[in-house]
Write an enzyme that holds these catalytic residues in place. Structure first.
Site, PDB file in Angstrom:
ATOM      1  N   GLU A   1       0.837  -1.203   0.000  1.00 12.97           N
ATOM      2  CA  GLU A   1       0.000   0.000   0.000  1.00 12.97           C
ATOM      3  C   GLU A   1       0.872   1.253   0.000  1.00 12.97           C
ATOM      4  O   GLU A   1       0.606   2.210  -0.735  1.00 12.97           O
ATOM      5  CB  GLU A   1      -0.898  -0.008   1.234  1.00 12.97           C
ATOM      6  CG  GLU A   1      -1.731   1.249   1.415  1.00 12.97           C
ATOM      7  CD  GLU A   1      -2.176   1.427   2.850  1.00 12.97           C
ATOM      8  OE1 GLU A   1      -2.588   2.548   3.185  1.00 12.97           O
ATOM      9  OE2 GLU A   1      -2.101   0.461   3.640  1.00 12.97           O
TER      10      GLU A   1
ATOM     11  N   ASP B   1       0.754   3.821  -3.138  1.00 14.31           N
ATOM     12  CA  ASP B   1       0.344   5.206  -2.911  1.00 14.31           C
ATOM     13  C   ASP B   1       1.257   6.172  -3.657  1.00 14.31           C
ATOM     14  O   ASP B   1       0.795   7.112  -4.310  1.00 14.31           O
ATOM     15  CB  ASP B   1       0.362   5.501  -1.413  1.00 14.31           C
ATOM     16  CG  ASP B   1       0.059   6.959  -1.101  1.00 14.31           C
ATOM     17  OD1 ASP B   1      -1.114   7.345  -1.190  1.00 14.31           O
ATOM     18  OD2 ASP B   1       1.002   7.699  -0.776  1.00 14.31           O
TER      19      ASP B   1
ATOM     20  N   ASP C   1      -7.065   1.078   0.767  1.00 13.07           N
ATOM     21  CA  ASP C   1      -5.755   0.472   1.020  1.00 13.07           C
ATOM     22  C   ASP C   1      -5.448  -0.638   0.022  1.00 13.07           C
ATOM     23  O   ASP C   1      -4.330  -0.740  -0.495  1.00 13.07           O
ATOM     24  CB  ASP C   1      -5.700  -0.084   2.445  1.00 13.07           C
ATOM     25  CG  ASP C   1      -5.770   1.000   3.510  1.00 13.07           C
ATOM     26  OD1 ASP C   1      -5.606   2.182   3.153  1.00 13.07           O
ATOM     27  OD2 ASP C   1      -5.991   0.655   4.686  1.00 13.07           O
TER      28      ASP C   1
ATOM     29  N   GLU D   1      -4.520   0.688  -3.495  1.00 13.13           N
ATOM     30  CA  GLU D   1      -3.127   1.133  -3.571  1.00 13.13           C
ATOM     31  C   GLU D   1      -2.164  -0.045  -3.513  1.00 13.13           C
ATOM     32  O   GLU D   1      -1.138  -0.055  -4.203  1.00 13.13           O
ATOM     33  CB  GLU D   1      -2.836   2.118  -2.438  1.00 13.13           C
ATOM     34  CG  GLU D   1      -3.564   3.444  -2.596  1.00 13.13           C
ATOM     35  CD  GLU D   1      -3.362   4.380  -1.434  1.00 13.13           C
ATOM     36  OE1 GLU D   1      -3.457   5.607  -1.642  1.00 13.13           O
ATOM     37  OE2 GLU D   1      -3.102   3.902  -0.303  1.00 13.13           O
TER      38      GLU D   1
END
Length: 230
Positions: free
Chosen positions: A40, A44, A111, A114
């Protein structure tokens, strides 16, 4: 290809060479220590860069501040959860007993979205994951109309989030002003008494420092599952 994931691969528009990366991207920490959190973190950053680049190229007359606000709208909160649901990620999330029923939770969907991006990047390369991301985002980006879209500044957005959650408004104060008159650096502190949050940011004016502090607090609230409600 692992048979049970063949449908999911088709929906994603990507076939994993190492399917264990996908498994980890779908696994919540309530299930095992080998979960999606590191992926994650990676996803991101990859997503933020890809969206920043496409906005920079598509909206050539948009100022930096507006580009940042528009990117934030596209890579956070409800947008990610909706994309995750449209890609059926909720049907494949792996949860522990303590989180059963959490497949539709917005924060978990964000979450996982990502994390899957991070997994695709590690399984392939930047060019490939960029192509996948742009395919997912194409309907959203192509529908952006700057004449009608209202992008809120960070202070306004923070105020909206706090009010929607029945929380008191933040307080801003100048901590220090450094430098000469023509090149001053303002350090501002933003506080939320109800949430016991305190963030600090700097800028070349009080206004810029306050906006940056508000943006930091929005990020902290997002991590706690507090987002602007549409």
């Amino acid at each position: 290809m692992v048979p049970e994931y063949s449908r999911f691969y088709n929906i994603l528009g990507y076939n994993f060479k190492d399917y264990t990366l996908l498994i980890r991207a779908l696994t919540h920490r309530s299930k095992t220590k080998k979960n999606y959190e590191r992926l994650e973190f990676l996803g991101d950053s990859v997503l933020s860069f890809v969206i920043a680049e496409v906005l920079y190229k598509q909206f050539t007359d948009l100022a930096e501040g507006k580009l940042s606000q528009l990117r934030s709208k596209l890579v956070k909160g409800t947008t990610l959860a909706q994309l995750a649901s449209s890609l059926k990620m909720d049907e494949y999330i792996i949860l522990g007993a303590s989180e059963q029923g959490g497949h539709k939770r917005e924060k978990i969907l964000e979450d996982v979205f990502e994390a899957v991006i991070g997994a695709i990047y590690l399984d392939s390369d930047f060019a490939t994951v960029k192509k996948v991301i742009l395919k997912w985002y194409q309907p959203i980006i192509s529908s952006i109309n700057l004449d009608t879209i209202k992008v809120k500044d960070s202070k306004s957005k923070l105020q909206e989030i706090l009010l929607q959650n029945a929380l008191s408004l933040p307080e801003y104060s100048i901590e220090t002003i450094d430098g000469k008159d023509h090149e001053q650096q303002f350090t501002v502190v933003a506080m939320s008494k109800d949430l016991n949050l305190r963030v600090k940011a700097q800028g070349t004016s009080r206004k810029k420092a306050e906006q940056k502090a508000a943006e930091k607090m929005i990020e902290m609230l997002s991590q706690q599952g507090l987002h602007e409600k549409k």
